[in-house]
Design an enzyme around this catalytic site. Structure first.
Site, PDB file in Angstrom:
ATOM      1  N   SER A 130       0.808  -1.225   0.000  1.00  0.00           N
ATOM      2  CA  SER A 130       0.000   0.000   0.000  1.00  0.00           C
ATOM      3  C   SER A 130       0.842   1.276   0.000  1.00  0.00           C
ATOM      4  CB  SER A 130      -0.878  -0.011   1.266  1.00  0.00           C
ATOM      5  OG  SER A 130      -1.421   1.259   1.504  1.00  0.00           O
ATOM      6  N   GLU A 132       0.234   3.606   1.779  1.00  0.00           N
ATOM      7  CA  GLU A 132       0.338   4.037   3.177  1.00  0.00           C
ATOM      8  C   GLU A 132       1.733   3.767   3.739  1.00  0.00           C
ATOM      9  OE1 GLU A 132      -1.863   5.556   5.663  1.00  0.00           O
ATOM     10  OE2 GLU A 132      -2.532   6.259   3.722  1.00  0.00           O
ATOM     11  N   TYR A 154      -1.453   0.385  10.671  1.00  0.00           N
ATOM     12  CA  TYR A 154      -1.730  -0.268   9.384  1.00  0.00           C
ATOM     13  C   TYR A 154      -0.526  -0.152   8.455  1.00  0.00           C
ATOM     14  CZ  TYR A 154      -3.596  -0.857   4.651  1.00  0.00           C
ATOM     15  OH  TYR A 154      -3.784  -1.243   3.341  1.00  0.00           O
TER      16      TYR A 154
HETATM   17  P1  NAP Z   1     -11.463  -4.462   2.041  1.00  0.00           P
HETATM   18  O1  NAP Z   1     -12.621  -4.129   1.171  1.00  0.00           O
HETATM   19  O2  NAP Z   1     -11.402  -3.910   3.419  1.00  0.00           O
HETATM   20  O3  NAP Z   1     -11.381  -6.071   2.118  1.00  0.00           O
HETATM   21  C1  NAP Z   1     -10.558  -6.704   3.056  1.00  0.00           C
HETATM   22  C2  NAP Z   1     -10.767  -8.209   2.932  1.00  0.00           C
HETATM   23  O4  NAP Z   1      -9.945  -8.855   3.918  1.00  0.00           O
HETATM   24  C3  NAP Z   1     -12.213  -8.667   3.214  1.00  0.00           C
HETATM   25  O5  NAP Z   1     -12.531  -9.719   2.346  1.00  0.00           O
HETATM   26  C4  NAP Z   1     -12.120  -9.172   4.646  1.00  0.00           C
HETATM   27  O6  NAP Z   1     -13.089 -10.149   4.967  1.00  0.00           O
HETATM   28  C5  NAP Z   1     -10.739  -9.812   4.592  1.00  0.00           C
HETATM   29  N1  NAP Z   1     -10.203 -10.067   5.935  1.00  0.00           N
HETATM   30  C6  NAP Z   1     -10.155  -9.226   6.984  1.00  0.00           C
HETATM   31  N2  NAP Z   1      -9.634  -9.848   8.059  1.00  0.00           N
HETATM   32  C7  NAP Z   1      -9.338 -11.109   7.672  1.00  0.00           C
HETATM   33  C8  NAP Z   1      -8.819 -12.254   8.325  1.00  0.00           C
HETATM   34  N3  NAP Z   1      -8.518 -12.215   9.620  1.00  0.00           N
HETATM   35  N4  NAP Z   1      -8.669 -13.387   7.622  1.00  0.00           N
HETATM   36  C9  NAP Z   1      -9.017 -13.446   6.308  1.00  0.00           C
HETATM   37  N5  NAP Z   1      -9.530 -12.406   5.622  1.00  0.00           N
HETATM   38  C10 NAP Z   1      -9.698 -11.253   6.306  1.00  0.00           C
HETATM   39  O7  NAP Z   1     -10.090  -4.060   1.314  1.00  0.00           O
HETATM   40  P2  NAP Z   1      -9.804  -3.702  -0.226  1.00  0.00           P
HETATM   41  O8  NAP Z   1     -10.026  -2.241  -0.393  1.00  0.00           O
HETATM   42  O9  NAP Z   1     -10.492  -4.675  -1.099  1.00  0.00           O
HETATM   43  O10 NAP Z   1      -8.225  -3.923  -0.278  1.00  0.00           O
HETATM   44  C11 NAP Z   1      -7.677  -5.199  -0.590  1.00  0.00           C
HETATM   45  C12 NAP Z   1      -6.264  -5.276  -0.057  1.00  0.00           C
HETATM   46  O11 NAP Z   1      -5.479  -4.238  -0.642  1.00  0.00           O
HETATM   47  C13 NAP Z   1      -6.115  -5.075   1.450  1.00  0.00           C
HETATM   48  O12 NAP Z   1      -5.018  -5.851   1.874  1.00  0.00           O
HETATM   49  C14 NAP Z   1      -5.787  -3.602   1.609  1.00  0.00           C
HETATM   50  O13 NAP Z   1      -5.084  -3.379   2.815  1.00  0.00           O
HETATM   51  C15 NAP Z   1      -4.924  -3.399   0.380  1.00  0.00           C
HETATM   52  N6  NAP Z   1      -4.902  -2.059  -0.203  1.00  0.00           N
HETATM   53  C16 NAP Z   1      -6.059  -1.417  -0.484  1.00  0.00           C
HETATM   54  C17 NAP Z   1      -6.027  -0.185  -1.106  1.00  0.00           C
HETATM   55  C18 NAP Z   1      -7.295   0.555  -1.472  1.00  0.00           C
HETATM   56  O14 NAP Z   1      -7.218   1.755  -1.739  1.00  0.00           O
HETATM   57  N7  NAP Z   1      -8.437  -0.128  -1.558  1.00  0.00           N
HETATM   58  C19 NAP Z   1      -4.785   0.380  -1.466  1.00  0.00           C
HETATM   59  C20 NAP Z   1      -3.626  -0.329  -1.174  1.00  0.00           C
HETATM   60  C21 NAP Z   1      -3.686  -1.556  -0.560  1.00  0.00           C
HETATM   61  P3  NAP Z   1     -14.563  -9.733   5.553  1.00  0.00           P
HETATM   62  O15 NAP Z   1     -15.378  -9.338   4.358  1.00  0.00           O
HETATM   63  O16 NAP Z   1     -15.022 -10.982   6.190  1.00  0.00           O
HETATM   64  O17 NAP Z   1     -14.340  -8.593   6.495  1.00  0.00           O
HETATM   65  O1  F7E Z   2      -9.033   8.225   4.107  1.00  0.00           O
HETATM   66  C1  F7E Z   2      -9.488  11.647   5.323  1.00  0.00           C
HETATM   67  C2  F7E Z   2      -8.522  10.766   6.076  1.00  0.00           C
HETATM   68  O2  F7E Z   2      -9.979   6.127   5.058  1.00  0.00           O
HETATM   69  C3  F7E Z   2      -8.566   9.097   3.094  1.00  0.00           C
HETATM   70  C4  F7E Z   2      -7.271   2.231   2.597  1.00  0.00           C
HETATM   71  O3  F7E Z   2      -7.850   1.524   1.514  1.00  0.00           O
HETATM   72  O4  F7E Z   2      -6.076   3.694   1.117  1.00  0.00           O
HETATM   73  C5  F7E Z   2      -7.021   3.657   2.170  1.00  0.00           C
HETATM   74  O5  F7E Z   2      -6.530   4.379   3.294  1.00  0.00           O
HETATM   75  C6  F7E Z   2      -8.327  10.475   3.690  1.00  0.00           C
HETATM   76  C7  F7E Z   2      -7.504  10.465   4.986  1.00  0.00           C
HETATM   77  O6  F7E Z   2      -8.360   6.042   3.100  1.00  0.00           O
HETATM   78  C8  F7E Z   2     -12.745  11.215   6.851  1.00  0.00           C
HETATM   79  O7  F7E Z   2      -7.972  11.442   7.206  1.00  0.00           O
HETATM   80  C9  F7E Z   2     -11.482  12.863   6.240  1.00  0.00           C
HETATM   81  O8  F7E Z   2      -6.542  11.475   4.937  1.00  0.00           O
HETATM   82  O9  F7E Z   2     -10.636   6.826   2.713  1.00  0.00           O
HETATM   83  P1  F7E Z   2      -9.607   6.759   3.763  1.00  0.00           P
HETATM   84  P2  F7E Z   2      -6.820   5.930   3.520  1.00  0.00           P
HETATM   85  O10 F7E Z   2      -6.601   6.206   4.943  1.00  0.00           O
HETATM   86  O11 F7E Z   2      -6.042   6.753   2.545  1.00  0.00           O
HETATM   87  C10 F7E Z   2      -4.799   3.126   1.422  1.00  0.00           C
HETATM   88  C11 F7E Z   2      -3.933   3.216   0.178  1.00  0.00           C
HETATM   89  C12 F7E Z   2      -4.893   1.767   1.994  1.00  0.00           C
HETATM   90  O12 F7E Z   2      -4.003   0.944   1.812  1.00  0.00           O
HETATM   91  C13 F7E Z   2      -5.963   1.533   2.992  1.00  0.00           C
HETATM   92  O13 F7E Z   2      -6.240   0.134   3.132  1.00  0.00           O
HETATM   93  O14 F7E Z   2      -9.592  11.039   4.048  1.00  0.00           O
HETATM   94  N1  F7E Z   2     -10.829  11.720   5.929  1.00  0.00           N
HETATM   95  N2  F7E Z   2     -12.651  12.579   6.820  1.00  0.00           N
HETATM   96  C14 F7E Z   2     -11.589  10.672   6.292  1.00  0.00           C
HETATM   97  N3  F7E Z   2     -11.401   9.356   6.161  1.00  0.00           N
HETATM   98  C15 F7E Z   2     -12.382   8.525   6.602  1.00  0.00           C
HETATM   99  N4  F7E Z   2     -12.242   7.182   6.466  1.00  0.00           N
HETATM  100  N5  F7E Z   2     -13.530   9.019   7.181  1.00  0.00           N
HETATM  101  C16 F7E Z   2     -13.755  10.346   7.319  1.00  0.00           C
HETATM  102  O15 F7E Z   2     -14.783  10.753   7.845  1.00  0.00           O
END
Ligand code: NAP
Ligand code: F7E
Length: 335
Positions: A130, A132, A154
């Site tokens: 990520s 992050e 995270y």
């Molecule tokens: P998401 O919607 O939060 O999905 C997370 C998945 O992980 C869900 O299927 C969840 O299952 C499963 N999970 C959680 N705890 C688990 C456990 N203990 N054992 C097995 N499975 C578990 O995340 P996403 O947005 O699709 O992201 C997919 C991956 O990419 C994650 O690793 C995330 O950290 C990473 N990532 C995401 C982003 C982004 O912007 N979306 C960017 C960079 C990296 P349940 O449905 O049962 O909760």
């Molecule tokens: O926040 C601000 C918050 O929670 C984006 C995950 O998929 O992407 C995701 O992480 C921004 C932050 O995503 C609210 O402070 C303001 O600056 O949508 P987010 P994230 O933290 O960037 C990365 C790449 C991952 O890997 C992660 O799994 O928005 N913000 N107000 C807020 N964020 C949330 N959630 N809720 C608010 O009310």
């Protein structure tokens, strides 16, 4: 026929990736967790779509916290490719449950890698790394060579998972890749991530079922792309001649405020009349600016982001408006 195993199949990315791999002719196995309520909402439509070959989709119970389940799944499925998408993926929540986040998002990866090693099999391995990990950014834009400086439990857990993936590639000659994905969204995005929280609220405000939206820091800048584009990059990495790590991003950055303007503007709403700040959504340490340079992925894989910022916001608002309308009509019909 190739077999793919996906952890996190019930999440946003897992559901898109499952559809994509089924379309490519794969036999797809997804790890699901036991839950007291249904957690397969994102993949249920696969079973209803006559165009998706759902007989090749298999769900197996397991957990990234349970090594024995992972060992059993790998031995019995014998996958050609493994996509490790499972994680506690919410950054704000990771400050509330840091140990659990480390356990699943960090150590979950080593459990899966060890299960592979002990099986004696050599599947290709994708790790969902990520942006992050860049946290307090040391370069602008961020690329594969940018040093990591995570700003949350995270982010720190993802750094561990990144390096253990590199280590297993080097130590055991495993075909293992880190996709360093920047934020990617879709109508299937979890409802507590900021983009989806905004688009869902905008739709509900438009339809008169919600008045205000409480948010945190509106100044943070993110490089937001579309999940449907990004899951293709995951697959492309595993088809490359050699295993490497890639940044996947759009190369554009925007503030949360800009996303608000677009989303509310799509519905002719003035966001300033509805948005209130609640400091509980602030993070103890914030990631202020993310912008990725995906030129390595373009050069080596031929990948580039197709959906841009405005199109993404419109797609999400339109989907939430349609879903909210349907929900309201359904509840009126029941009365
Ligand atoms: P998401 O919607 O939060 O999905 C997370 C998945 O992980 C869900 O299927 C969840 O299952 C499963 N999970 C959680 N705890 C688990 C456990 N203990 N054992 C097995 N499975 C578990 O995340 P996403 O947005 O699709 O992201 C997919 C991956 O990419 C994650 O690793 C995330 O950290 C990473 N990532 C995401 C982003 C982004 O912007 N979306 C960017 C960079 C990296 P349940 O449905 O049962 O909760
Ligand atoms: O926040 C601000 C918050 O929670 C984006 C995950 O998929 O992407 C995701 O992480 C921004 C932050 O995503 C609210 O402070 C303001 O600056 O949508 P987010 P994230 O933290 O960037 C990365 C790449 C991952 O890997 C992660 O799994 O928005 N913000 N107000 C807020 N964020 C949330 N959630 N809720 C608010 O009310």
């Amino acid at each position: 026929m190739k077999k793919a195993l996906i952890s996190g199949i019930t999440g946003q990315d897992g559901s898109y990736l499952a559809e994509f791999l089924l379309g490519k002719g794969y036999e797809v196995y997804g790890i699901i967790r036991r839950s007291s309520s249904f957690n397969t909402g994102r993949i249920d439509p696969i079973y209803e779509d006559p165009h998706v070959p759902h007989r090749r989709l298999h769900l197996v119970y397991g957990d990234l916290n349970d090594a024995s389940s992972l060992n059993r799944i790998i031995r019995t499925v014998q996958p050609d490719e493994i996509y490790n998408l499972g994680a506690q993926s919410h950054v704000r929540v990771s400050f509330d449950i840091p140990e659990y986040t480390g356990e699943i998002t960090g150590l979950g990866t080593i459990r899966l890698l060890e299960a592979i090693r002990e099986s004696g099999l050599k599947p290709k391995f994708y790790q969902a790394s990520s942006s992050e990990m860049f946290g307090k950014v040391q370069d602008v834009p961020q690329r594969e060579t940018t040093p990591f400086y995570p700003r949350s439990p995270y982010g720190a857990a993802k750094v561990y998972a990144y390096w253990i993936t590199v280590n297993y590639r080097e130590a055991y000659d495993l075909f293992a890749c880190n996709g360093i994905l920047f934020n990617h969204e879709s109508p299937r995005r979890g409802e507590t991530f900021v983009t989806r929280k905004i688009t869902k609220a905008a739709a509900r405000i438009k339809l008169g079922v919600q008045k205000d939206l409480y948010l945190g820091n509106l100044d943070a800048k993110r490089d937001w792309g579309f999940a449907g584009d990004y899951i293709q990059a995951m697959w492309m990495m595993l088809q490359a001649p050699k295993p490497e790590d890639y940044v996947i991003a759009t190369g554009e950055t925007h503030t949360v405020r800009e996303f608000l303007e677009l989303a509310f503007g799509r519905l002719q709403l003035d966001w300033q009349k509805h948005v209130k700040i609640d400091t509980k959504y602030y993070r103890p340490t914030e990631v202020d600016l993310l912008i990725g340079d995906a030129s390595k992925a373009k050069r080596d894989l031929g990948w580039e982001a197709k959906v841009r910022f405005e199109e993404l916001a419109n797609m999400m608002v339109d989907a939430d408006l349609a879903a909210e309308r349907e929900r309201l009509e359904g509840s009126q019909a029941k009365r």
